[in-house]
Design an enzyme around this catalytic site. Sequence first.
Site, PDB file in Angstrom:
ATOM      1  N   GLU A 109      13.065  -1.278   6.507  1.00 54.45           N
ATOM      2  CA  GLU A 109      14.171  -0.394   6.885  1.00 54.45           C
ATOM      3  C   GLU A 109      15.321  -0.629   5.919  1.00 54.45           C
ATOM      4  O   GLU A 109      15.843  -1.743   5.846  1.00 54.45           O
ATOM      5  CB  GLU A 109      14.644  -0.699   8.314  1.00 54.45           C
ATOM      6  CG  GLU A 109      13.873  -0.002   9.395  1.00 54.45           C
ATOM      7  CD  GLU A 109      13.846   1.528   9.258  1.00 54.45           C
ATOM      8  OE1 GLU A 109      12.784   2.116   9.510  1.00 54.45           O
ATOM      9  OE2 GLU A 109      14.885   2.133   8.880  1.00 54.45           O
ATOM     10  N   SER A 110      15.688   0.417   5.203  1.00 58.60           N
ATOM     11  CA  SER A 110      16.732   0.243   4.188  1.00 58.60           C
ATOM     12  C   SER A 110      18.085  -0.113   4.809  1.00 58.60           C
ATOM     13  O   SER A 110      18.902  -0.788   4.177  1.00 58.60           O
ATOM     14  CB  SER A 110      16.842   1.497   3.329  1.00 58.60           C
ATOM     15  OG  SER A 110      16.909   2.653   4.138  1.00 58.60           O
ATOM     16  N   GLU A 113       0.305  -0.940  -1.093  1.00 56.43           N
ATOM     17  CA  GLU A 113      -0.157  -2.297  -0.740  1.00 56.43           C
ATOM     18  C   GLU A 113      -1.102  -2.292   0.462  1.00 56.43           C
ATOM     19  O   GLU A 113      -1.744  -3.288   0.760  1.00 56.43           O
ATOM     20  CB  GLU A 113       1.047  -3.219  -0.488  1.00 56.43           C
ATOM     21  CG  GLU A 113       1.754  -3.043   0.849  1.00 56.43           C
ATOM     22  CD  GLU A 113       2.671  -1.821   0.903  1.00 56.43           C
ATOM     23  OE1 GLU A 113       2.692  -1.020  -0.050  1.00 56.43           O
ATOM     24  OE2 GLU A 113       3.351  -1.675   1.929  1.00 56.43           O
ATOM     25  N   ARG A 157      16.153   9.888   3.431  1.00 55.64           N
ATOM     26  CA  ARG A 157      15.465   8.951   4.334  1.00 55.64           C
ATOM     27  C   ARG A 157      14.684   9.744   5.381  1.00 55.64           C
ATOM     28  O   ARG A 157      15.161  10.772   5.866  1.00 55.64           O
ATOM     29  CB  ARG A 157      16.464   8.036   5.045  1.00 55.64           C
ATOM     30  CG  ARG A 157      17.211   7.105   4.118  1.00 55.64           C
ATOM     31  CD  ARG A 157      18.039   6.110   4.922  1.00 55.64           C
ATOM     32  NE  ARG A 157      17.194   5.284   5.764  1.00 55.64           N
ATOM     33  CZ  ARG A 157      17.505   4.928   6.995  1.00 55.64           C
ATOM     34  NH1 ARG A 157      18.634   5.323   7.548  1.00 55.64           N
ATOM     35  NH2 ARG A 157      16.680   4.182   7.689  1.00 55.64           N
ATOM     36  N   CYS A 200       8.737   2.737  -0.564  1.00 57.97           N
ATOM     37  CA  CYS A 200       9.288   3.263   0.686  1.00 57.97           C
ATOM     38  C   CYS A 200      10.764   2.863   0.857  1.00 57.97           C
ATOM     39  O   CYS A 200      11.599   3.339   0.116  1.00 57.97           O
ATOM     40  CB  CYS A 200       8.390   2.841   1.845  1.00 57.97           C
ATOM     41  SG  CYS A 200       8.524   3.989   3.210  1.00 57.97           S
ATOM     42  N   HIS A 255       2.779   3.610   0.666  1.00 63.25           N
ATOM     43  CA  HIS A 255       2.527   2.159   0.730  1.00 63.25           C
ATOM     44  C   HIS A 255       1.229   1.782   0.021  1.00 63.25           C
ATOM     45  O   HIS A 255       0.199   1.579   0.671  1.00 63.25           O
ATOM     46  CB  HIS A 255       2.440   1.714   2.188  1.00 63.25           C
ATOM     47  CG  HIS A 255       3.753   1.698   2.879  1.00 63.25           C
ATOM     48  ND1 HIS A 255       4.540   0.569   2.987  1.00 63.25           N
ATOM     49  CD2 HIS A 255       4.439   2.684   3.484  1.00 63.25           C
ATOM     50  CE1 HIS A 255       5.649   0.857   3.634  1.00 63.25           C
ATOM     51  NE2 HIS A 255       5.619   2.137   3.950  1.00 63.25           N
ATOM     52  N   ILE A 257       4.769   6.129   5.858  1.00 63.23           N
ATOM     53  CA  ILE A 257       5.290   5.669   7.151  1.00 63.23           C
ATOM     54  C   ILE A 257       6.801   5.931   7.172  1.00 63.23           C
ATOM     55  O   ILE A 257       7.553   5.251   6.488  1.00 63.23           O
ATOM     56  CB  ILE A 257       4.999   4.161   7.366  1.00 63.23           C
ATOM     57  CG1 ILE A 257       3.490   3.882   7.213  1.00 63.23           C
ATOM     58  CG2 ILE A 257       5.500   3.702   8.737  1.00 63.23           C
ATOM     59  CD1 ILE A 257       3.136   2.408   7.088  1.00 63.23           C
ATOM     60  N   ARG A 258       7.180   6.929   7.915  1.00 66.26           N
ATOM     61  CA  ARG A 258       8.593   7.351   7.949  1.00 66.26           C
ATOM     62  C   ARG A 258       9.174   7.319   6.521  1.00 66.26           C
ATOM     63  O   ARG A 258      10.201   6.707   6.230  1.00 66.26           O
ATOM     64  CB  ARG A 258       9.396   6.465   8.906  1.00 66.26           C
ATOM     65  CG  ARG A 258       8.784   6.509  10.305  1.00 66.26           C
ATOM     66  CD  ARG A 258       9.717   6.159  11.431  1.00 66.26           C
ATOM     67  NE  ARG A 258      10.428   4.928  11.213  1.00 66.26           N
ATOM     68  CZ  ARG A 258      11.739   4.822  11.097  1.00 66.26           C
ATOM     69  NH1 ARG A 258      12.500   5.888  11.198  1.00 66.26           N
ATOM     70  NH2 ARG A 258      12.299   3.671  10.920  1.00 66.26           N
TER      71      ARG A 258
END
Length: 193
Positions: free
Chosen positions: A51-52, A177, A107, A80, A175, A139-140
Amino acid sequence: MSGVLTVGVLALQGDFERHARAFEILNRSVREVRRAEDLDGLSALVIPGGESTTMTLLLTPKLRDAVVEFCRNHPTWGTCAGMIMLSKDSRDPRVKPLGFMDIEVERNGYGRQVHSFEADLRVAEEIGESHKPLRGIFIRAPRLTGFSPDVQPLVWHGEDIVCARQNHFLVSAFHPELMDDLRLQKYFLAMKA
Ligand code: GLN
């Protein structure tokens, strides 16, 4: 292979462990970065998803300054939330991006209903095996809404650019990863500052 030796993964929150595992599969050593001193001797840095807003709060002034200093001359990859952190403009006053890339991001730009989805992505030739789509998990995810001419698109979801490079900075909205396909990790490891 020359280039990156030890990869740092910012480990304040988010999915840093999966990033570490992906680089370890490629025989790189990985160090989790929580304090300014952890950056010493690293060759590159990954800013993971999460979450930024939270990352903004957890980046204390000392660590933030050290990260900024490090990123100036080392390959850095933001995925992300990390993509938001590398941008110049997140259009959210709660996020204080590091401001390295001439990209504008929104975002959660893929809509509230679609919090998470998977898709086949088209990749540029330099990523390798470009005939083969890259499977991406969003993811979001942030959406890239603007970029300067020297930002190089590398991966697309339909018309949307979802991974791009500017100088020694790489960002991806999804993502990598979480997947077994390590083409982007290999691309990143070959980047030079
Ligand atoms: N929505 C998150 C943010 O705005 C990013 C989500 C993620 O990193 N998976 O920071």
